[in-house]
Design an enzyme around this catalytic site. Structure first.
Site, PDB file in Angstrom:
ATOM      1  N   LYS A  43      -0.503  -4.203   3.943  1.00 24.15           N
ATOM      2  CA  LYS A  43       0.526  -4.399   4.969  1.00 24.15           C
ATOM      3  C   LYS A  43      -0.038  -4.846   6.315  1.00 24.15           C
ATOM      4  O   LYS A  43       0.582  -5.620   7.023  1.00 24.15           O
ATOM      5  CB  LYS A  43       1.278  -3.086   5.198  1.00 24.15           C
ATOM      6  CG  LYS A  43       2.259  -2.776   4.104  1.00 24.15           C
ATOM      7  CD  LYS A  43       3.165  -1.620   4.552  1.00 24.15           C
ATOM      8  CE  LYS A  43       3.939  -1.065   3.386  1.00 24.15           C
ATOM      9  NZ  LYS A  43       3.223   0.000   2.658  1.00 24.15           N
ATOM     10  N   ARG A  44      -1.215  -4.314   6.656  1.00 25.60           N
ATOM     11  CA  ARG A  44      -1.699  -4.661   7.988  1.00 25.60           C
ATOM     12  C   ARG A  44      -2.105  -6.136   8.104  1.00 25.60           C
ATOM     13  O   ARG A  44      -2.313  -6.645   9.202  1.00 25.60           O
ATOM     14  CB  ARG A  44      -2.816  -3.725   8.444  1.00 25.60           C
ATOM     15  CG  ARG A  44      -4.022  -3.804   7.615  1.00 25.60           C
ATOM     16  CD  ARG A  44      -4.963  -2.627   7.856  1.00 25.60           C
ATOM     17  NE  ARG A  44      -6.053  -2.754   6.915  1.00 25.60           N
ATOM     18  CZ  ARG A  44      -7.086  -3.544   7.108  1.00 25.60           C
ATOM     19  NH1 ARG A  44      -7.196  -4.247   8.214  1.00 25.60           N
ATOM     20  NH2 ARG A  44      -8.022  -3.644   6.179  1.00 25.60           N
TER      21      ARG A  44
END
Ligand code: GLU
Length: 492
Positions: free
Chosen positions: A251-252
């Protein structure tokens, strides 16, 4: 040839898993094989029906087609592990009877203590084998009297075990480091390594393509095949999908799941095309390929074993190329939900022919700027609002744009719906007043569009002079209104 992909319905589909499914699909199709979707839902706490529905929808959206699965049926079902529990129990008991597995009564606390002890001595944490020596009759009695037990597989201890991976070549292991592992839990649910073997065997899967996180599981699985006297499939392990910094894509780094890419307006065929090139390069440096071309060219033995970096910019480029191949009406169709959510209309069906044709003209004029479908409503905003730039107005003032503006104001004073002929008459008039070439068209473009660049002026005017018949929830900003906007702006 029978292949499968086996997602767990515990979350949204990560592009890494989508690529695994895709490589299975391409390899199956290329070889006239069958592809199975199997739902690995034995992690009852984390698996949900919603995720299962979601993954079926998302894989279908991407364009992966399977021949057998929980939704399509088939002769080798059921296709959910949770519906195959009896089979796992049966096979586990067969291994018990043959002395290839045994009941283990060790408590989680005991196992944890053992694990810590091993680690503190610098040894690999493997099960001590304590319950291996309980006589089977005694173990059976204890289980029948209600004592909790798991079933463990007696893992052979070959020191120089190897298997040949289709993608990575020969991989060797020292099995004495593995230890006896659980195949059936005390609640009757199978462990992954066991269920997967039973299923692959009974579903007659002969080629397994999956993520490299399963390499160390492969010896355990092969040993179960051998213990049962079954033939193991061929195995090929794909590298991880990495973020630009080299760590696993998460996600990052940005979007990671199919439904996110869908929501961002990527075309499924573009994402599919891009995913196919993560770790595999089509011959002759070709990059923009249809699903059919990918099937024809795909070669599992040419897939790279090093990590594949997910490059969002490259995906954008691929998406743009695919968008460019679509005709404009199709782009509008595909972008419908985005146009609806930006308030242009409630549904494409309700548009009359004139409005639709106008929309096609408008989208066509900005087509080369469209990277994802989400850009469609944004790019056509120029026809609906006065999207001016300060720089353009500074320029306009410097170059004596006031004169042009007052000329336009006067000329169009009595005309509400400016037609293309009115524009031609105005141009003639302006020329008579000594304004020509760049002195004429550039200020005119800034006044009408608010900007010094972008869509060509003649295209813009063609579109705007056809806008009076348009029936949308948002109204195009007329040429007349644009002249007043420019005036407001210049007198600021
Ligand atoms: N459910 C497993 C996973 O999602 C499948 C592994 C396999 O293909 O054997 O990783």
């Amino acid at each position: 040839m029978r292949l499968r992909f086996a997602p767990s319905p515990t979350g949204y589909v990560h592009v890494g898993n989508a690529r695994t499914a895709l490589f299975n699909f391409l390899h199956a199709k290329k070889n006239g094989g069958k592809l199975i979707l199997r739902i690995e839902d034995t992690d009852v706490e984390r698996s949900t029906k919603e995720y299962e529905r979601g993954l079926i929808e998302d894989f279908k959206w991407l364009g992966i087609e399977w021949d057998e699965g929980p939704d399509t049926g088939g002769d080798y079902g059921p296709y959910r592990q949770s519906e195959r529990l009896e089979l796992y129990t049966k096979v586990a008991h067969k291994l018990l009877e043959e002395g290839k597995a045994y009941y283990c009564f060790c408590t989680p606390e005991e196992l944890e203590r053992e694990r810590k002890e091993a680690l503190s001595k610098g040894l690999p944490p493997k099960y001590s084998g304590k319950c291996r020596n309980i006589p089977p009759e005694e173990a059976k009695r204890r289980v029948e009297s209600g004592e909790k037990a798991v079933i463990r597989f007696k893992m052979p201890e070959d020191k120089d075990f190897y298997y040949d991976d289709i993608i990575r070549g020969r991989i060797s292991f020292d099995l004495s480091l593995f230890g006896d592992f659980v195949i059936l839990r005390s609640n009757g649910l199978p462990a992954y390594n066991f269920a997967v073997v039973v299923d692959d065997h009974y579903m007659e899967v002969d080629f397994v393509i999956r993520g490299e996180d399963h390499i160390s599981n492969t010896p355990k699985q092969i040993k179960i095949y051998e213990a049962m006297g079954w033939t193991p499939p061929k195995f090929g392990h794909l590298s991880m999908v990495l973020g630009p910094d080299g760590s696993p894509l998460s996600k990052r780094h940005g979007a990671t799941s199919l439904n996110q890419f869908k929501g961002m307006g990527y075309l499924p065929e573009a994402l599919l095309n891009y995913l196919a090139m993560l770790g595999w390069a089509p011959p002759e440096d070709r990059e923009i390929l249809s699903k059919e071309e990918l099937i024809e060219l795909f070669d599992i033995t040419k897939v790279s074993k090093s990590g594949a970096v997910f490059d969002y910019n490259k995906l954008n480029w691929v998406n743009r190329k695919h968008i460019a191949t679509l005709d404009t009406k199709e782009i509008i169709k595909r972008a419908e939900e985005f146009l609806v959510s930006e308030g242009y209309f409630d549904s494409l069906d309700e548009l009359d022919e004139k409005t639709l044709n106008w929309l096609i003209l408008a989208v066509d004029s900005v087509k080369t700027n469209i990277v994802t479908l989400k850009d469609v409503p944004m790019e056509i905003e120029i026809f609906f609002k006065y999207d001016y730039s300060e720089d353009a107005f500074d320029e306009l003032k410097r170059e004596g744009g006031e004169k042009m503006l007052s000329l336009m104001k006067d000329f169009f004073k009595e005309i509400d719906n400016i037609s293309i002929n009115d524009i031609y008459s105005f141009i003639n008039e302006a020329k008579k007043q000594g304004l020509k070439g760049k002195m004429l068209f550039h200020p005119m473009r800034i006044i009408f569009t608010g900007r010094g660049s972008g869509v060509e002026l003649d295209k813009f005017l063609d579109i705007m002079t056809k806008a009076d018949a348009v029936k949308l929830k948002k109204s195009p900003l007329s040429l007349k209104e644009r002249i007043s906007e420019a005036e407001k702006k210049i007198t600021e």
